[in-house]
Scaffold this motif. Structure first.
Motif, mmCIF file in Angstrom:
data_model
loop_
_atom_site.group_PDB
_atom_site.id
_atom_site.type_symbol
_atom_site.label_atom_id
_atom_site.label_comp_id
_atom_site.label_asym_id
_atom_site.label_seq_id
_atom_site.Cartn_x
_atom_site.Cartn_y
_atom_site.Cartn_z
ATOM 1 N N LEU A 160 53.675 43.403 31.845
ATOM 2 C CA LEU A 160 52.310 43.884 32.089
ATOM 3 C C LEU A 160 51.348 42.820 31.561
ATOM 4 N N SER A 161 50.559 42.243 32.450
ATOM 5 C CA SER A 161 49.642 41.170 32.047
ATOM 6 C C SER A 161 48.533 41.733 31.172
ATOM 7 N N ILE A 162 48.151 40.936 30.173
ATOM 8 C CA ILE A 162 47.206 41.412 29.161
ATOM 9 C C ILE A 162 45.795 40.847 29.415
ATOM 10 N N MET A 163 44.780 41.677 29.197
ATOM 11 C CA MET A 163 43.349 41.300 29.271
ATOM 12 C C MET A 163 42.988 40.621 30.599
ATOM 13 N N VAL A 164 43.549 41.129 31.686
ATOM 14 C CA VAL A 164 43.306 40.492 32.993
ATOM 15 C C VAL A 164 41.802 40.489 33.316
ATOM 16 N N ASN A 165 41.137 41.630 33.110
ATOM 17 C CA ASN A 165 39.706 41.704 33.484
ATOM 18 C C ASN A 165 38.874 40.738 32.658
ATOM 19 N N GLU A 166 39.153 40.700 31.337
ATOM 20 C CA GLU A 166 38.363 39.823 30.451
ATOM 21 C C GLU A 166 38.565 38.363 30.864
ATOM 22 N N ILE A 167 39.809 38.005 31.208
ATOM 23 C CA ILE A 167 40.115 36.616 31.571
ATOM 24 C C ILE A 167 39.429 36.250 32.886
ATOM 25 N N ILE A 168 39.574 37.121 33.867
ATOM 26 C CA ILE A 168 38.976 36.838 35.188
ATOM 27 C C ILE A 168 37.461 36.760 35.057
ATOM 28 N N SER A 169 36.896 37.645 34.258
ATOM 29 C CA SER A 169 35.439 37.637 34.110
ATOM 30 C C SER A 169 34.992 36.332 33.432
ATOM 31 N N PHE A 170 35.742 35.853 32.433
ATOM 32 C CA PHE A 170 35.333 34.612 31.763
ATOM 33 C C PHE A 170 35.544 33.377 32.645
ATOM 34 N N LEU A 171 36.656 33.314 33.365
ATOM 35 C CA LEU A 171 36.983 32.068 34.095
ATOM 36 C C LEU A 171 36.025 31.780 35.264
ATOM 37 N N GLU A 172 35.354 32.808 35.756
ATOM 38 C CA GLU A 172 34.373 32.633 36.864
ATOM 39 C C GLU A 172 34.934 31.776 38.002
ATOM 40 N N ILE A 173 36.108 32.163 38.497
ATOM 41 C CA ILE A 173 36.806 31.384 39.532
ATOM 42 C C ILE A 173 36.075 31.507 40.868
ATOM 43 N N LYS A 174 35.932 30.353 41.530
ATOM 44 C CA LYS A 174 35.282 30.377 42.851
ATOM 45 C C LYS A 174 36.252 29.847 43.908
ATOM 46 N N PRO A 175 36.190 30.403 45.129
ATOM 47 C CA PRO A 175 37.061 29.895 46.198
ATOM 48 C C PRO A 175 36.903 28.386 46.327
ATOM 49 N N GLY A 176 38.036 27.689 46.500
ATOM 50 C CA GLY A 176 37.980 26.231 46.661
ATOM 51 C C GLY A 176 38.287 25.481 45.374
ATOM 52 N N GLN A 177 38.316 26.188 44.235
ATOM 53 C CA GLN A 177 38.558 25.494 42.961
ATOM 54 C C GLN A 177 40.052 25.185 42.761
ATOM 55 N N ILE A 178 40.303 24.305 41.771
ATOM 56 C CA ILE A 178 41.681 23.955 41.391
ATOM 57 C C ILE A 178 41.932 24.544 40.000
ATOM 58 N N GLY A 179 42.995 25.315 39.880
ATOM 59 C CA GLY A 179 43.264 25.966 38.596
ATOM 60 C C GLY A 179 44.685 25.757 38.123
ATOM 61 N N LEU A 180 44.894 26.135 36.849
ATOM 62 C CA LEU A 180 46.227 26.003 36.261
ATOM 63 C C LEU A 180 46.557 27.247 35.444
ATOM 64 N N ASP A 181 47.695 27.873 35.749
ATOM 65 C CA ASP A 181 48.241 28.889 34.863
ATOM 66 C C ASP A 181 49.374 28.198 34.120
ATOM 67 N N ALA A 182 49.150 27.937 32.827
ATOM 68 C CA ALA A 182 50.132 27.150 32.064
ATOM 69 C C ALA A 182 51.377 27.957 31.734
ATOM 70 N N THR A 183 51.303 29.291 31.885
ATOM 71 C CA THR A 183 52.412 30.162 31.491
ATOM 72 C C THR A 183 52.595 31.252 32.560
ATOM 73 N N LEU A 184 53.279 30.918 33.609
ATOM 74 C CA LEU A 184 53.394 31.802 34.780
ATOM 75 C C LEU A 184 53.988 33.176 34.461
ATOM 76 N N GLY A 185 55.114 33.238 33.751
ATOM 77 C CA GLY A 185 55.757 34.515 33.423
ATOM 78 C C GLY A 185 56.052 35.327 34.665
ATOM 79 N N TYR A 186 55.604 36.590 34.673
ATOM 80 C CA TYR A 186 55.828 37.477 35.821
ATOM 81 C C TYR A 186 54.812 37.190 36.929
ATOM 82 N N GLY A 187 53.771 36.434 36.575
ATOM 83 C CA GLY A 187 52.801 36.020 37.600
ATOM 84 C C GLY A 187 51.657 36.996 37.813
ATOM 85 N N GLY A 188 51.487 37.950 36.870
ATOM 86 C CA GLY A 188 50.396 38.928 37.014
ATOM 87 C C GLY A 188 49.031 38.257 36.958
ATOM 88 N N HIS A 189 48.834 37.375 35.954
ATOM 89 C CA HIS A 189 47.553 36.662 35.864
ATOM 90 C C HIS A 189 47.400 35.724 37.061
#
Ligand SMILES: C[S@@+](CC[C@H](N)C(=O)[O-])C[C@H]1O[C@@H](n2cnc3c(N)ncnc32)[C@H](O)[C@@H]1O
Length: 350
Positions: free
Chosen positions: A54-83
């Motif tokens: 179960l991914s933790i603090m998903v809403n807080e993370i998404i709200s902080f990262l302010e991801i926009k379509p077209g950007q390049i991102g990195l999940d350094a710790t994929l795990g189950y892939g929820g984030h």
């Protein structure tokens, strides 16, 4: 009519027992796509379905990262892939996400799961590597607009006895994120002396009975006892604490087992060294204005993150950093006990 004697002999079916024995046969949740109701029931009860995280603090993370379509991102710790899934949702099929995991076994499963959800290599690149190599990853990917690191281990790793992460389940004393590389915890115990083991327990887990435990472990090794399973080590810890005088000895032993396993895991995977290397490289792989969020699970990790963010803010590499840690909501902690120790910190590249 065929007499009983003339009937062809039929072998009786082998009795399998009423309970499947192997971990993989035991839980319906290991095939979550086939048993969605079982998975929903387990989550509602406040537990993590086996084979899931179960991914933790998903809403807080998404709200902080302010991801926009077209950007390049990195999940350094994929795990189950929820984030990863939540971040991919924000990209709306434009841009690219790189996702790393040191664990080749879980990475392969998550890659397949995400592919089945329609996230193929056009939008997602998964790489089996340690996150301390982010500079290498950025050579191909370019600088990142957003990065997430959710440290530690996943529920799948903890729940699988074959990986040896939990003292509660009989399994090999391994604790490696990548079981194909490096030294297992059982081998590590053979290499250490009493002082080193005491130091490791103190440094990596603030273990109050570090000396008692190290003394007993070394005594058993000298006697020729094989400490190569999780339950054998737990047994030795319990024996080491047999004479302590505390109101709830059972609880004290449980805590010491948890801390000892944490200390060994940190050591076997060089977790402080790789986190240090990652934090040193981090500002140099972030694009201007790039955002990073890090979830930590114990004070040793949080201290390193806090120190690095502060240092690079002072040096002008970060425009802003979290002054205080952000914690998951009470509701999330009730729903997911593993969230209770989580701390989130963030930084924004200048
Ligand atoms: C807490 S889990 C991540 C869970 C994930 N965020 C999710 O939503 O499912 C941590 C993962 O990071 C991986 N990991 C831990 N340390 C790592 C490192 N130094 N490099 C790469 N992966 C690492 C572990 O193997 C594990 O799969």
């Amino acid at each position: 009519m065929e007499s009983e004697q003339n009937k062809p002999h039929q072998r009786r079916k082998r009795y399998k027992g009423t309970h499947p024995r192997r971990y993989e046969e035991k839980y319906k949740e290991l095939a979550p796509e086939q048993y969605p109701e079982t998975v929903a029931k387990v989550i509602k009860k406040g537990s993590t379905p086996v084979g899931m995280h179960l991914s933790i603090m998903v809403n807080e993370i998404i709200s902080f990262l302010e991801i926009k379509p077209g950007q390049i991102g990195l999940d350094a710790t994929l795990g189950y892939g929820g984030h990863t899934e939540a971040m991919l949702g924000c990209l709306e099929k434009k841009g690219h996400l790189y996702a790393l995991d040191a664990d080749p076994l879980e990475l392969a499963k998550t890659k397949k799961r995400l592919q089945n959800l329609g996230y193929d290599e056009d939008i997602l690149t998964t790489i089996n590597t340690n996150f301390e190599t982010i500079d290498e990853v950025a050579k191909d990917a370019g600088k990142f607009d957003f990065i997430l690191a959710d440290l530690g281990v996943s529920s799948m790793q903890i729940d699988n006895p074959e990986r040896g992460f939990s003292y509660k389940k009989e399994g090999p004393l391994d604790l490696r994120l990548n079981p194909l590389k490096g030294t297992s915890a059982a081998q590590r115990l053979q290499e250490l002396d009493e002082d080193e083991l005491t130091g490791m327990l103190l440094e990596n887990a603030d273990e109050p009975y570090a000396e008692l435990i190290a003394k007993k472990v070394m005594l058993e090794i000298r006697k020729g006892t094989k400490i190569d399973t999780t339950t054998k080590l737990a047994e030795i810890i319990a024996a080491a604490l047999a004479r302590i005088k505390v109101p709830d000895k059972e609880e004290a032993i449980k805590k010491s087992c948890q801390r000892t396993f944490q200390a060994l895991r940190i050591d076997v995977n060089s977790e402080y060294e790789v986190l240090h290397n990652f934090l040193e490289k981090l500002p140099h792989v972030l694009a201007p204005g790039g955002r990073v969020a890090i979830l930590t699970f114990h004070s040793g990790e949080d201290r390193l993150v806090k120190k690095s963010f502060k240092k690079y803010k002072k040096e002008g590499l970060y425009r802003d950093v979290a002054d205080e840690v952000i914690r998951p909501s009470k509701e999330e902690c009730l729903q997911n006990g593993r969230a209770r120790s989580t701390k989130m910190r963030w930084a924004i590249r200048d």
